[in-house]
Design an enzyme around this catalytic site. Structure first.
Site, PDB file in Angstrom:
ATOM      1  N   LYS A 125     -37.754  -2.983  -8.016  1.00  0.00           N
ATOM      2  CA  LYS A 125     -37.601  -4.307  -8.630  1.00  0.00           C
ATOM      3  C   LYS A 125     -36.119  -4.583  -8.772  1.00  0.00           C
ATOM      4  O   LYS A 125     -35.319  -3.661  -8.917  1.00  0.00           O
ATOM      5  CB  LYS A 125     -38.256  -4.311 -10.017  1.00  0.00           C
ATOM      6  CG  LYS A 125     -38.638  -5.688 -10.499  1.00  0.00           C
ATOM      7  CD  LYS A 125     -40.038  -6.042 -10.065  1.00  0.00           C
ATOM      8  CE  LYS A 125     -40.429  -7.450 -10.412  1.00  0.00           C
ATOM      9  NZ  LYS A 125     -41.862  -7.696 -10.138  1.00  0.00           N
ATOM     10  N   ASP A 165     -40.195 -13.293  -8.095  1.00  0.00           N
ATOM     11  CA  ASP A 165     -40.753 -13.015  -9.430  1.00  0.00           C
ATOM     12  C   ASP A 165     -40.273 -14.198 -10.286  1.00  0.00           C
ATOM     13  O   ASP A 165     -39.965 -15.261  -9.726  1.00  0.00           O
ATOM     14  CB  ASP A 165     -40.259 -11.649  -9.959  1.00  0.00           C
ATOM     15  CG  ASP A 165     -41.038 -11.178 -11.192  1.00  0.00           C
ATOM     16  OD1 ASP A 165     -42.145 -10.656 -11.037  1.00  0.00           O
ATOM     17  OD2 ASP A 165     -40.539 -11.345 -12.330  1.00  0.00           O
TER      18      ASP A 165
HETATM   19  P1  NDP Z   1     -42.203 -18.452 -12.536  1.00  0.00           P
HETATM   20  O1  NDP Z   1     -40.738 -18.394 -12.675  1.00  0.00           O
HETATM   21  O2  NDP Z   1     -42.804 -19.227 -11.429  1.00  0.00           O
HETATM   22  O3  NDP Z   1     -42.860 -18.960 -13.890  1.00  0.00           O
HETATM   23  C1  NDP Z   1     -42.640 -18.305 -15.089  1.00  0.00           C
HETATM   24  C2  NDP Z   1     -43.335 -19.071 -16.198  1.00  0.00           C
HETATM   25  O4  NDP Z   1     -43.336 -18.288 -17.389  1.00  0.00           O
HETATM   26  C3  NDP Z   1     -42.656 -20.377 -16.550  1.00  0.00           C
HETATM   27  O5  NDP Z   1     -43.609 -21.281 -17.020  1.00  0.00           O
HETATM   28  C4  NDP Z   1     -41.697 -19.946 -17.660  1.00  0.00           C
HETATM   29  O6  NDP Z   1     -41.328 -20.989 -18.524  1.00  0.00           O
HETATM   30  C5  NDP Z   1     -42.537 -18.936 -18.393  1.00  0.00           C
HETATM   31  N1  NDP Z   1     -41.656 -17.954 -19.019  1.00  0.00           N
HETATM   32  C6  NDP Z   1     -40.759 -17.146 -18.401  1.00  0.00           C
HETATM   33  N2  NDP Z   1     -40.097 -16.389 -19.288  1.00  0.00           N
HETATM   34  C7  NDP Z   1     -40.597 -16.745 -20.496  1.00  0.00           C
HETATM   35  C8  NDP Z   1     -40.331 -16.319 -21.798  1.00  0.00           C
HETATM   36  N3  NDP Z   1     -39.402 -15.371 -22.046  1.00  0.00           N
HETATM   37  N4  NDP Z   1     -41.042 -16.889 -22.807  1.00  0.00           N
HETATM   38  C9  NDP Z   1     -41.993 -17.856 -22.546  1.00  0.00           C
HETATM   39  N5  NDP Z   1     -42.272 -18.294 -21.316  1.00  0.00           N
HETATM   40  C10 NDP Z   1     -41.598 -17.747 -20.313  1.00  0.00           C
HETATM   41  O7  NDP Z   1     -42.683 -16.917 -12.474  1.00  0.00           O
HETATM   42  P2  NDP Z   1     -44.053 -16.308 -11.924  1.00  0.00           P
HETATM   43  O8  NDP Z   1     -45.179 -17.239 -12.190  1.00  0.00           O
HETATM   44  O9  NDP Z   1     -43.820 -15.812 -10.561  1.00  0.00           O
HETATM   45  O10 NDP Z   1     -44.203 -15.010 -12.849  1.00  0.00           O
HETATM   46  C11 NDP Z   1     -44.946 -15.023 -14.074  1.00  0.00           C
HETATM   47  C12 NDP Z   1     -45.344 -13.601 -14.442  1.00  0.00           C
HETATM   48  O11 NDP Z   1     -46.160 -13.051 -13.405  1.00  0.00           O
HETATM   49  C13 NDP Z   1     -44.196 -12.608 -14.615  1.00  0.00           C
HETATM   50  O12 NDP Z   1     -44.560 -11.651 -15.593  1.00  0.00           O
HETATM   51  C14 NDP Z   1     -44.127 -11.918 -13.259  1.00  0.00           C
HETATM   52  O13 NDP Z   1     -43.530 -10.643 -13.337  1.00  0.00           O
HETATM   53  C15 NDP Z   1     -45.614 -11.814 -12.943  1.00  0.00           C
HETATM   54  N6  NDP Z   1     -45.976 -11.629 -11.544  1.00  0.00           N
HETATM   55  C16 NDP Z   1     -45.520 -12.468 -10.560  1.00  0.00           C
HETATM   56  C17 NDP Z   1     -45.911 -12.296  -9.253  1.00  0.00           C
HETATM   57  C18 NDP Z   1     -45.508 -13.231  -8.170  1.00  0.00           C
HETATM   58  O14 NDP Z   1     -45.963 -13.028  -7.038  1.00  0.00           O
HETATM   59  N7  NDP Z   1     -44.701 -14.252  -8.431  1.00  0.00           N
HETATM   60  C19 NDP Z   1     -46.769 -11.174  -8.877  1.00  0.00           C
HETATM   61  C20 NDP Z   1     -47.257 -10.387  -9.979  1.00  0.00           C
HETATM   62  C21 NDP Z   1     -46.850 -10.616 -11.252  1.00  0.00           C
HETATM   63  P3  NDP Z   1     -39.875 -21.656 -18.389  1.00  0.00           P
HETATM   64  O15 NDP Z   1     -39.958 -22.547 -17.181  1.00  0.00           O
HETATM   65  O16 NDP Z   1     -39.677 -22.378 -19.660  1.00  0.00           O
HETATM   66  O17 NDP Z   1     -38.901 -20.530 -18.203  1.00  0.00           O
HETATM   67  O1  2IT Z   2     -44.734  -8.217  -9.886  1.00  0.00           O
HETATM   68  C1  2IT Z   2     -45.044  -8.368  -8.680  1.00  0.00           C
HETATM   69  O2  2IT Z   2     -45.964  -7.739  -8.173  1.00  0.00           O
HETATM   70  C2  2IT Z   2     -44.283  -9.336  -7.893  1.00  0.00           C
HETATM   71  N1  2IT Z   2     -43.401 -10.012  -8.434  1.00  0.00           N
HETATM   72  C3  2IT Z   2     -44.550  -9.498  -6.437  1.00  0.00           C
HETATM   73  C4  2IT Z   2     -43.840  -8.424  -5.631  1.00  0.00           C
HETATM   74  C5  2IT Z   2     -43.904  -8.583  -4.146  1.00  0.00           C
HETATM   75  O3  2IT Z   2     -43.235  -7.760  -3.486  1.00  0.00           O
HETATM   76  O4  2IT Z   2     -44.598  -9.463  -3.619  1.00  0.00           O
END
Ligand code: NDP
Ligand code: 2IT
Length: 445
Positions: A125, A165
């Site tokens: 990561k 992420d």
């Molecule tokens: P995005 O940046 O697309 O969205 C993040 C969302 O979470 C936004 O709505 C953001 O609000 C909110 N957020 C972020 N930080 C905070 C915080 N500290 N407090 C409250 N709200 C918060 O990210 P993703 O949707 O990609 O990721 C969301 C979660 O999913 C994370 O935990 C990530 O690690 C996990 N994840 C992502 C994957 C992927 O493929 N993208 C795969 C597996 C897991 P704001 O706009 O106000 O910051």
């Molecule tokens: O937390 C996760 O699994 C991710 N942000 C996606 C990682 C990836 O390599 O697609």
């Protein structure tokens, strides 16, 4: 002293001021106790001691110029945690809170998650304490170019394959890929989450959210139940939250909340396809705040609040780590919640997990439930390697199959250790065993 206690002590001494990393290590090690007691070779070869120490840690300066010509300095990172079963693989996070503790917890979770996907990927990561909010496209591009100007020497399609992420989506992956290609003079699958015209996989944007909902569907099936008609709360409004909502809609559930770091919207009528379209344009194109939802549609805005006091059948935390406290878990249970499925990484605090398991509700831990994203990243790597693109249907079918098999593996593993239904233990033991056995096979490296 018991091996788990001993390793925990060393980890906390060696990694002071890293609460999130210690939290993840503690949860994982506690689950592994029954496995370690049975397997003397893991102890003899210090597999656990090696497992909690990242193979390589890269920290670097990222200088860039903002639109006013001012020089800005950020800190960039890549934690290459474990490569026993494949090249390092895992996302990049751009958020002001990014620090070693957060990236190391994410990288460690990623090692086990990637192992569960059935695909050959190690775990890593990275990211930076850069805040994309309020930055112009040009500023984000200059930042990404500077970040990649250092990162490029550490990664490669057979070495380390980053992806998105929090704060890193298709736009950022585009700028990062462009700079990598320029520096290396090579067009390879060095990043995943690429645009569909330049090596990306269909269904990668949808994969994490869709996979999380498929996982929830499998959990409900074990109780003869389904998502049809269920009231669901979702947190976050980014990539994972958006496609969680879309799949829940397709399966006949009613989603009543979304959130961002400013607050929560509660729409008792349900967020339908038209409303989700609005959210997608708002968040992905205009990059605005969720509060605007209440200007367009009849919904309540709860400033500074999370969605967990809204009564629901199923909850999908899809924003960030530690967003469900023990108190929030009580609110969820009091509101009738029967399933919690984690789209985010480690969104439930230890007290919350403890309560969910004690009450016997269905609980899908992130490293299993949200593995669909990295699974389709693995499929993107496979397509890049054979220079072909699979159809939407083919990728979604593979994703669905992978989520079913992750769920089955976690359930069967939990049963084998007399903990039927405890998917936390199931995911940790199943994910770890494969990595540990590969480490044994490969000797002391
Ligand atoms: P995005 O940046 O697309 O969205 C993040 C969302 O979470 C936004 O709505 C953001 O609000 C909110 N957020 C972020 N930080 C905070 C915080 N500290 N407090 C409250 N709200 C918060 O990210 P993703 O949707 O990609 O990721 C969301 C979660 O999913 C994370 O935990 C990530 O690690 C996990 N994840 C992502 C994957 C992927 O493929 N993208 C795969 C597996 C897991 P704001 O706009 O106000 O910051
Ligand atoms: O937390 C996760 O699994 C991710 N942000 C996606 C990682 C990836 O390599 O697609």
């Amino acid at each position: 002293m018991h091996i788990v206690t001993e390793v925990l002590e060393t980890v906390s001494k060696r990694n002071p001021n890293e609460p999130e990393f210690l939290q993840a290590v503690q949860e994982i090690l506690n689950s592994l106790t029954p496995l370690l007691e049975q397997n003397k070779e893991y102890q003899d070869k210090c597999i656990l001691q090696r497992f909690v120490e990242p193979e390589r840690q890269i920290i670097f300066r990222v200088p860039w110029q903002d639109d006013r010509g001012q020089i800005q300095i950020n800190r960039g990172y890549r934690f290459e945690f474990n490569s026993a079963i494949g090249p390092y693989k895992g996302g990049l996070r751009f958020h002001p809170s990014v620090c070693p503790s957060i990236l190391k917890f994410l990288a460690l979770e990623q090692v086990l998650k990637n192992s569960l996907t059935t695909l050959p990927m190690g775990g890593g990561k990275g990211g930076a304490d850069f805040d994309p909010k309020g930055k112009s496209d040009n500023e984000v591009m200059r930042f990404c170019q500077s970040f990649m100007t250092e990162l490029f020497r550490h990664i490669g399609p057979y070495t380390d394959v980053p992806a998105g992420d929090i704060g890193v989506g298709t736009r950022e992956i585009g700028y990062l890929f462009g700079q990598y290609k320029r520096l290396r003079n090579e067009f390879t699958g060095v990043l995943t989450g690429k645009g569909r015209n330049w090596g990306g996989s269909l269904i990668r944007p949808e994969a994490t959210g869709y996979g999380t909902v498929y996982f929830a569907q499998e959990m409900l099936k074990t109780r003869g139940d389904s998502l049809a008609g269920k009231i669901c709360t979702v947190s976050g409004s980014g990539n994972v939250a958006q496609y969680t909502v879309q799949k829940l809609q397709q399966l006949g559930a009613k989603v009543v909340t979304l959130s961002d770091s400013d607050g929560t919207i509660y729409d008792a009528q349900g967020i339908n396809a038209e409303k989700l379209d609005f959210v997608m344009t708002l968040k992905n194109v205009r990059r605005g705040r969720l509060k605007e939802y209440t200007d367009m549609f009849n919904a309540e805005y709860r400033a500074g609040k999370r969605p967990w006091d809204v009564p629901c059948d199923c909850a999908f935390p899809c924003a960030t780590q530690n967003e469900i406290s023990g108190e929030n878990a009580k609110q969820l249970l009091d509101g009738g919640c029967k399933l919690v499925c984690e789209g985010a990484n480690m969104p439930s605090q230890p007290k919350a997990v403890e309560l969910f398991l004690a009450k016997g509700i269905l609980f899908g831990p992130g490293k299993a439930a949200n593995a669909g994203g990295v699974a389709v990243s693995g499929l993107e790597m496979a397509q890049n390697a054979i220079h072909l693109n699979w159809t939407r249907e083919e990728v979604e079918q593979r994703l669905h199959g992978i989520m079913i098999s992750i769920h089955r593996n976690c359930c069967e593993t939990a049963e084998r250790y007399d903990q039927a239904g405890n998917l936390v233990l199931g995911a940790n033991i199943a994910g770890f065993s494969k990595v540990a056995d590969a480490m044994l096979d490969q000797g002391l490296v």
